[in-house]
Design a protein around this motif. Structure first.
Motif, PDB file in Angstrom:
ATOM      1  N   ILE A 100      -6.648  -4.123   1.532  1.00  0.00           N
ATOM      2  CA  ILE A 100      -7.274  -2.635   1.148  1.00  0.00           C
ATOM      3  C   ILE A 100      -7.794  -3.068  -0.321  1.00  0.00           C
ATOM      4  O   ILE A 100      -7.259  -3.088  -1.328  1.00  0.00           O
ATOM      5  CB  ILE A 100      -6.254  -1.469   1.097  1.00  0.00           C
ATOM      6  CG1 ILE A 100      -5.402  -1.594   2.202  1.00  0.00           C
ATOM      7  CG2 ILE A 100      -7.061  -0.320   0.924  1.00  0.00           C
ATOM      8  CD1 ILE A 100      -6.280  -1.219   3.676  1.00  0.00           C
ATOM      9  N   ARG A 131      -1.743  -3.877   3.211  1.00  0.00           N
ATOM     10  CA  ARG A 131      -1.177  -2.804   4.008  1.00  0.00           C
ATOM     11  C   ARG A 131      -0.825  -3.256   5.303  1.00  0.00           C
ATOM     12  O   ARG A 131      -1.602  -3.739   6.118  1.00  0.00           O
ATOM     13  CB  ARG A 131      -2.283  -1.390   4.453  1.00  0.00           C
ATOM     14  CG  ARG A 131      -1.638  -0.411   5.041  1.00  0.00           C
ATOM     15  CD  ARG A 131      -2.609   0.559   5.698  1.00  0.00           C
ATOM     16  NE  ARG A 131      -3.285   1.161   4.556  1.00  0.00           N
ATOM     17  CZ  ARG A 131      -4.375   1.775   4.646  1.00  0.00           C
ATOM     18  NH1 ARG A 131      -5.007   1.623   5.824  1.00  0.00           N
ATOM     19  NH2 ARG A 131      -4.801   2.380   3.615  1.00  0.00           N
ATOM     20  N   ASP A 174       0.707  -1.091   0.092  1.00  0.00           N
ATOM     21  CA  ASP A 174       0.201  -0.168  -0.062  1.00  0.00           C
ATOM     22  C   ASP A 174       0.938   1.217   0.000  1.00  0.00           C
ATOM     23  O   ASP A 174       0.721   2.213   0.840  1.00  0.00           O
ATOM     24  CB  ASP A 174      -1.076   0.041   1.135  1.00  0.00           C
ATOM     25  CG  ASP A 174      -2.003   1.187   0.947  1.00  0.00           C
ATOM     26  OD1 ASP A 174      -2.364   1.356  -0.175  1.00  0.00           O
ATOM     27  OD2 ASP A 174      -2.441   1.693   2.091  1.00  0.00           O
TER      28      ASP A 174
END
Lengths: 342, 342
Positions: A332, A300, A285
């Motif tokens: 995510i 992430r 991320d």
DNA sequence: CGTCTATCGGTAACCGGTGTCAGCAATTGC
DNA sequence: GCAATTGCTGACACCGGTTACCGATAGACG
């Protein structure tokens, strides 16, 4: 404000002692929050300190205490965003202390790596150092720290050291999240772009892929894997190899975001639309992930939290036991992954 | 190796003096390369230093010299890549010195900004600080540094201070390069996405746009300008406004890369192909630029070189006059710009 | 009233370097 | 041949804090 012995130089502990009518010893007691101190005396001295704007000289303190308040950050710039997130976490941990953070980038592949780090520790004598991957994977550096009597904490994606010297992310679990995410959408042929050999994070992520595929009863054989080295270009090249397979994978997991961006470029060059014809998931991320098109689904890991924990392990070893060593990651979801074409 | 008085503690200047049969003052002279020193004495002492692995204690040195060897880096994380590039340049400048770099992120919008910086300087007492934009644009911080007697260098996109305290990029010239590049391709209707009000870099870039358009005899009126604030989302929103114009611009210059990426997303959502139907040029050459599709033409300013120059101004003030204060930028042509549709 | 405890001060040494200045030998000047 | 200079070195105080040790004072307590 009270004009009294107003030299231009910074006030010292002697000035405070003289003006407050106590000995420097007592001033020292105030500064160091000694418990056996009369409340009134303390307040009187503190008033003078505030009035004078006195701040103890850190060098003199460091000399007398035989320790300083510097934390070193040793890294090999794996990724700017990651380094800065880490710095942010460390700074948050030492915000209200007198510690400062000294950065020290190194070249992991330099033959002088150990000499550079030795020189840094010997010259600056930091109270402790924080070591970021991938340099943290080098055990010789930990040995060096021990030899020099320098505290250290390593950041890693696997069990590299004992809990007191390590903050660890569980990359296997994290990759499992990504593969589950794709499998839940219906993908069965999932490609994997590996990181460079010799990186612990790369082997952990690959192991995570293998474990997840086996757990799901999917084919994770060699034909669906392609080597990369964490760069955009290597991701592009790896994707070219994967996409030339027939039938080609309906989804590709890349071991970091930069390679995922390379995969995306390769797909686009071949006229393969993402995510309709190919789903892509990255890892880390980084800022790239949200800024490419389509926005990249990725994993992430809590870098800032890990950094905070790592710093606290150094700064307040007494509370180290309360600091977690193992951190879990989150998926995510964004727009680069979708169910496979019918 | 010669086992002699082998305490576990680090050797001090006294040990060196004793073992080499000279006074500690003479050892000090060796360390500081004093010119009036007998060659034989020097060699004798140096041999002992090497044998013992002696390294002078920086805190003791700092105390005696009434100065230390720390450089502070004050920034507000405008962009991770930029901050790290800057760190890299500074580190390169101080590589073979005893200086170290201490990082200090701040919150530009915090009411405690000045107090935070004051506390940092008073507690750590760095020899000097380097201030990155946009915090560098705050004159009160420079005043504070002067008040505290701390050396400083500001990094800016305009004349913020005198040459000794400034490294400056010429953003007007840089934007001119970008506009020329587009105009040379045949673009006449060029849109502009501005940065946030109050940022010197934003106003300089806008001025650069205005000057370039005027110079080229093109229409740079308000209808072709749209406000942003350096974020991806603001670039997206600004592009939406520009693209709703009729006739719409054939090219858009965004004041930074993140906004340019936002422009790209907006175009893609509307089915406008880049660069065939719309050319896009960014600013900064961050890592995003090369990793989006199509790769972004952008302007690169020499951050690392500026950082090196800034650090040298602090570390070696004598040579400051040789250090340039004004730096020019380069255009990096990539695939996001092409001649306008016929 | 004597003893105990809490609170502070005085003196000194120390951390590990550096500046000042004086001393000494060798060289130079006349 | 003797004074003056030059080159090199060391004794000593000092930077601004800390600790160790001891002593002094004052109030509390039995």
């Amino acid at each position: 404000m009270a004009g009294k012995a107003k030299r231009d130089a910074k006030p010292t502990i002697n000035d405070v002692a003289r003006l407050s009518g106590v000995s420097k010893k007592t001033v020292s007691r105030v500064i160091n929050r000694s418990p056996l101190l009369n409340q009134m005396t303390r307040e009187k001295v503190e008033a003078v300190i505030a009035d004078l704007g006195y701040v103890p000289n850190p060098q003199a303190r460091a000399l007398a205490l035989r320790r300083n308040f510097l934390l070193g950050l040793i890294h090999d710039n794996p990724n700017a965003q990651m380094v800065l997130n880490f710095q942010e976490g460390v700074l948050d941990a030492i915000k209200d202390t007198e510690f400062a953070l000294v950065v020290r980038p190194v070249d992991r592949k330099s033959p002088r790596l150990l000499d550079d780090i030795r020189a840094f520790i010997e010259v600056q004598r930091p109270y402790g150092v924080l070591i970021l991957p991938p340099v943290s994977e080098n055990d010789a550096i930990a040995d060096l720290c021990r030899e020099l009597g320098c505290n250290y904490v390593r950041m890693g994606s696997a069990r590299l050291d004992d809990a007191a010297h390590l903050v660890e992310s569980n990359d296997r679990q994290a990759v499992g999240l990504a593969i589950d995410y794709l499998a839940d959408m219906g993908h069965r042929r999932i490609g994997f772009v590996a990181g460079p050999a010799g990186f612990r994070s790369a082997s952990e992520r690959e192991a995570g892929f293998d474990e997840a595929m086996a757990r799901l009863g999917l084919d994770g054989s060699a034909g669906l894997k392609s080597a990369g080295n964490y760069t955009f270009e290597s991701g592009h090249a790896a994707a070219v190899r994967l996409l030339d397979n027939s039938p080609r994978p309906t989804a590709i997991f890349a071991s970091n975001d930069e390679m995922a961006a390379g995969v995306l470029h390769a797909a686009r060059e071949r006229g393969i639309t993402v995510p309709d014809e190919l789903s892509i998931v990255g890892f880390d991320d980084t800022s790239i992930a949200a800024h490419i098109w389509p926005p990249l689904s990725t994993v992430r890991w809590p870098i800032a939290s890990m950094a905070r924990s790592a710093a606290l392990k150094l700064v307040d070893p007494a509370a180290a036991d309360d600091q977690p060593s193992l951190f879990l990651s989150d998926l995510i979801p964004r727009a680069s992954a979708a169910p496979p074409p019918a």
